[in-house]
Scaffold this motif. Structure first.
Motif, PDB file in Angstrom:
ATOM      1  N   ILE A   1      -8.250-123.875-114.729  1.00 43.08           N
ATOM      2  CA  ILE A   1      -9.133-125.041-114.846  1.00 43.08           C
ATOM      3  C   ILE A   1      -8.307-126.185-115.421  1.00 43.08           C
ATOM      4  O   ILE A   1      -7.690-126.050-116.477  1.00 43.08           O
ATOM      5  CB  ILE A   1     -10.328-124.745-115.772  1.00 43.08           C
TER       6      ILE A   1
ATOM      7  N   VAL B   1     -11.338-131.044-112.795  1.00 41.69           N
ATOM      8  CA  VAL B   1     -12.331-132.044-113.173  1.00 41.69           C
ATOM      9  C   VAL B   1     -11.540-133.254-113.652  1.00 41.69           C
ATOM     10  O   VAL B   1     -10.911-133.220-114.704  1.00 41.69           O
ATOM     11  CB  VAL B   1     -13.269-131.531-114.296  1.00 41.69           C
ATOM     12  N   GLY B   2     -11.521-134.312-112.865  1.00 39.74           N
ATOM     13  CA  GLY B   2     -10.755-135.504-113.182  1.00 39.74           C
ATOM     14  C   GLY B   2     -10.160-136.087-111.918  1.00 39.74           C
ATOM     15  O   GLY B   2      -9.989-135.390-110.922  1.00 39.74           O
ATOM     16  N   ASP B   3      -9.872-137.351-111.953  1.00 40.76           N
ATOM     17  CA  ASP B   3      -9.386-138.051-110.764  1.00 40.76           C
ATOM     18  C   ASP B   3      -8.005-137.551-110.333  1.00 40.76           C
ATOM     19  O   ASP B   3      -7.200-137.129-111.153  1.00 40.76           O
ATOM     20  CB  ASP B   3      -9.334-139.557-111.017  1.00 40.76           C
TER      21      ASP B   3
ATOM     22  N   VAL C   1     -13.316-129.111-106.831  1.00 41.07           N
ATOM     23  CA  VAL C   1     -12.803-130.373-107.352  1.00 41.07           C
ATOM     24  C   VAL C   1     -13.974-131.299-107.636  1.00 41.07           C
ATOM     25  O   VAL C   1     -14.785-131.557-106.754  1.00 41.07           O
ATOM     26  CB  VAL C   1     -11.824-131.031-106.354  1.00 41.07           C
ATOM     27  N   ARG C   2     -14.057-131.769-108.876  1.00 42.66           N
ATOM     28  CA  ARG C   2     -15.088-132.732-109.276  1.00 42.66           C
ATOM     29  C   ARG C   2     -14.352-134.003-109.703  1.00 42.66           C
ATOM     30  O   ARG C   2     -13.978-134.134-110.856  1.00 42.66           O
ATOM     31  CB  ARG C   2     -15.935-132.174-110.410  1.00 42.66           C
ATOM     32  N   SER C   3     -14.128-134.887-108.723  1.00 43.74           N
ATOM     33  CA  SER C   3     -13.336-136.077-109.017  1.00 43.74           C
ATOM     34  C   SER C   3     -13.345-137.053-107.857  1.00 43.74           C
ATOM     35  O   SER C   3     -13.957-136.805-106.824  1.00 43.74           O
ATOM     36  CB  SER C   3     -11.889-135.673-109.307  1.00 43.74           C
TER      37      SER C   3
ATOM     38  N   GLU D   1     -16.843-132.431-105.118  1.00 43.39           N
ATOM     39  CA  GLU D   1     -17.987-133.187-105.601  1.00 43.39           C
ATOM     40  C   GLU D   1     -17.442-134.508-106.120  1.00 43.39           C
ATOM     41  O   GLU D   1     -16.921-134.585-107.223  1.00 43.39           O
ATOM     42  CB  GLU D   1     -18.725-132.424-106.707  1.00 43.39           C
TER      43      GLU D   1
ATOM     44  N   GLU E   1      -8.567-130.192-116.577  1.00 40.14           N
ATOM     45  CA  GLU E   1      -9.432-131.328-116.887  1.00 40.14           C
ATOM     46  C   GLU E   1      -8.560-132.517-117.223  1.00 40.14           C
ATOM     47  O   GLU E   1      -7.699-132.436-118.081  1.00 40.14           O
ATOM     48  CB  GLU E   1     -10.362-130.998-118.061  1.00 40.14           C
TER      49      GLU E   1
ATOM     50  N   SER F   1      -9.872-124.936-110.319  1.00 41.35           N
ATOM     51  CA  SER F   1     -10.885-125.961-110.571  1.00 41.35           C
ATOM     52  C   SER F   1     -10.248-127.191-111.219  1.00 41.35           C
ATOM     53  O   SER F   1      -9.450-127.060-112.150  1.00 41.35           O
ATOM     54  CB  SER F   1     -11.962-125.382-111.495  1.00 41.35           C
TER      55      SER F   1
END
Length: 146
Positions: free
Chosen positions: A24, A42-44, A59-61, A75, A26, A40
């Protein structure tokens, strides 16, 4: 896991950064070479090369890259100068801005998509439209004076 091989040539086609399954990350990722994500994030992400998200990748970015290949879950927004590909197992929940888009059957895409014309494409198209129109105006003026 998370590894980076040194590349003296700065080759953006090579996958120098790999984020493995179970990892992960971040925070913002900036890389000049290509990136593969199986874990995973999280971040641009800002990548001069290509970004590949594997089937287990999440990917949340906001992703900005040359091209993006997604077999996992994104996402957030994607900005791809080249091609955006979503495989049959891929999911994108967010907006896409890409040069071209390929969505396989079974893929999930919920958002808006904008595809930009190649540089100068709009100018060439509008000039072509003006030429026949301009000739018609000149011919109409000649016919009116005759």
């Amino acid at each position: 896991m998370f590894g980076k091989r040194k590349s003296s040539s700065g080759n953006v086609s090579a996958t120098d950064t790999f984020i493995g399954e179970g990892t992960i990350v971040e925070g913002k990722i900036v890389t000049t070479a290509s990136l593969r994500i199986e874990g995973s994030v999280v971040g641009d992400i800002e990548c001069s090369g290509d970004v590949t998200i594997g089937e287990k990748g999440i990917v949340r970015s906001i992703i900005a890259a040359r091209s993006v290949f997604n077999a996992g879950t994104i996402e957030g927004s994607v900005i791809a100068k080249g091609k955006m590909t979503i495989t049959s197992k891929g999911r994108v929940l967010g907006n896409i801005n890409a040069g071209s888009l390929h969505v396989s059957e079974g893929a999930v895409f919920k958002g808006e998509c904008a595809m930009d014309l190649p540089r100068g494409g709009e100018l060439r198209q509008s000039k072509e439209k003006e030429k026949p129109h301009g000739k018609d105006k000149g011919q109409d003026a000649k016919q009116a004076s005759a």
